[in-house]
Design a protein around this motif. Sequence first.
Motif, PDB file in Angstrom:
ATOM      1  N   PRO A  91      14.560   4.018   1.982  1.00 29.00           N
ATOM      2  CA  PRO A  91      14.207   3.842   3.400  1.00 29.00           C
ATOM      3  C   PRO A  91      15.401   3.325   4.189  1.00 29.00           C
ATOM      4  O   PRO A  91      16.193   2.519   3.691  1.00 29.00           O
ATOM      5  CB  PRO A  91      13.073   2.801   3.355  1.00 29.00           C
ATOM      6  N   ARG A 138       3.959   7.097   0.389  1.00 30.93           N
ATOM      7  CA  ARG A 138       4.531   6.833   1.703  1.00 30.93           C
ATOM      8  C   ARG A 138       5.116   5.427   1.709  1.00 30.93           C
ATOM      9  O   ARG A 138       4.553   4.494   1.153  1.00 30.93           O
ATOM     10  CB  ARG A 138       3.460   6.896   2.807  1.00 30.93           C
ATOM     11  N   ARG A 139       6.237   5.278   2.395  1.00 31.67           N
ATOM     12  CA  ARG A 139       6.807   3.940   2.457  1.00 31.67           C
ATOM     13  C   ARG A 139       7.451   3.728   3.816  1.00 31.67           C
ATOM     14  O   ARG A 139       8.103   4.599   4.351  1.00 31.67           O
ATOM     15  CB  ARG A 139       7.843   3.735   1.348  1.00 31.67           C
ATOM     16  N   THR A 140       7.251   2.565   4.348  1.00 30.43           N
ATOM     17  CA  THR A 140       7.927   2.175   5.581  1.00 30.43           C
ATOM     18  C   THR A 140       7.957   0.660   5.623  1.00 30.43           C
ATOM     19  O   THR A 140       6.983   0.002   5.263  1.00 30.43           O
ATOM     20  CB  THR A 140       7.213   2.728   6.828  1.00 30.43           C
ATOM     21  N   SER A 194      14.173  12.559   8.739  1.00 29.44           N
ATOM     22  CA  SER A 194      12.958  11.996   9.323  1.00 29.44           C
ATOM     23  C   SER A 194      12.174  13.149   9.942  1.00 29.44           C
ATOM     24  O   SER A 194      12.713  14.233  10.184  1.00 29.44           O
ATOM     25  CB  SER A 194      13.277  10.943  10.395  1.00 29.44           C
ATOM     26  N   PRO A 205       8.481   8.972   5.757  1.00 26.99           N
ATOM     27  CA  PRO A 205       7.504   8.098   6.413  1.00 26.99           C
ATOM     28  C   PRO A 205       7.098   8.664   7.766  1.00 26.99           C
ATOM     29  O   PRO A 205       7.812   9.476   8.373  1.00 26.99           O
ATOM     30  CB  PRO A 205       8.262   6.775   6.560  1.00 26.99           C
TER      31      PRO A 205
END
Length: 491
Positions: free
Chosen positions: A189, A375-377, A110, A161
């Motif tokens: 994720p 981007r992914r969250t 992260s 992310p």
Amino acid sequence: VAAILDDTGTAGHTLGTLRRGEDDPSRLLTSLATAHTLGLPVDLTKVLAPTPTVDLPTYAFDRRRYWLTAPAHQVRDVSAAGLQDAGHPLLSAAVPVADDQTVVLTGRLSVRTHPWLADHVVGGAVIVPGTGLMDMVVRAGDEVDAGQVGDLTLISPLVLPATGAVQVQVRVGAPGDTGERTVTVHSRPEEGGDAEWIRHAEGLLLPQMPDPAVVPGEWPPAGAVEVDTDLDAWYAHTAEAGLGYGPAFRCLRRVWRRDDEVYAEVALPDADAAEASRFGLHPALFDAALQAAGPGALLGNPGDADGAGWLPFAFRSVALHAHGATRLRVRLRALGPDTVAVTLADPAGQPVVTVESLTFRPVAAGRADEAAALRRTSVFHLDWTPLPAIEAAAGNTTRWALLGDDPLGLADALAAAGHPVASHPDLAALIDTLDAAADVPEVVVDLRAGPDADPSRADADAHDAARDALALVQRWLAEPRLEQTRLVLHT
């Protein structure tokens, strides 16, 4: 003594200050605390050393954190979970698979735990550099005594992310007939344990190590001409084009060119050099070595006139000869318009890394938004999205409509600015007046600033406000004549 006094039957409480096996200060403070709980007036400031105090947050959204932040790479004792410590900044544990010769190495990445990764940005998205994936694969090879990366192809970018983390797995397959092993890099994720794994790289590990390449003794080599490029300006140009290098990746110091070869010197910033020994080769330093192809103009045109540059795509025959370098001498030799051979050495000329061939792929500025789209969250959060300012042309007017009371005096202010304004008690009354296209306002403001809230009705008022807002939006979307009108809710 306290026990004897208790036996006398006298009303009251007795508190001892000495007890066998306990130190005097702790026993005394325990007795004073007991007295306090019994309601006796105890001034602990007379016996405790003064210490600074911290104001507690008044409510949950005070925008300040009061919790201790764990060090970036601190992990629990993975052996307690039956795992082996991987001993790598990007990988935490190694898992030999039972009844198989497969090995899986896992990690968690992260921008909070690895802030230096936030200095590698492509198209507005934080992407783990290809050299970072390579260092994880090299570490996986060490786990199974496969010292050479025969090849590694980067399939898709590993995007971090803005909030949250990603789980990473490096999987090494069972050995083949000649000892070679397949290797893959996946991530998903962290939020949501059923998220799909994404494959980012695949390749082959080989057991044999190639002989180190011969490093020229003279530095820089005879005939090499230093490139007259302002490196700060070059980094600024690449950032404008969509390929941003932050402080951790701005390691280029000098660049030379001779025929089809580029030579360079790179060095990690002091803040990152302290951790270099934990990597095979720090990804930021390795990446900076490859950046030298840019100022050295070693590669062909990226394809578009506004091309941002190149990123690693396919490695072939990679060998790490020394660990933990903080400074490098770089030699890049062109093998084609998008392919180079790489030789990295320490300041004394001893080999560190050799790459038989490395193929790049272009990053076009016009397509940089594709990386940002990756981007992914899974955690939704509130964010402000700025709207572009609209310059009103002189003499232009906008038709406005106001719903509800006007405690702010908007109608008078708009009329004074020359804009037509109509007031209506609610949306239904406005819709009843829409007989022609000329009657449709361009902006409708729903004024919801009511009287001061009654604390005893806070819950009911919140439910009423949400219900009324939902009804308003539903009625708005059902009216086709208002499709081109902007709705503004003032609360």
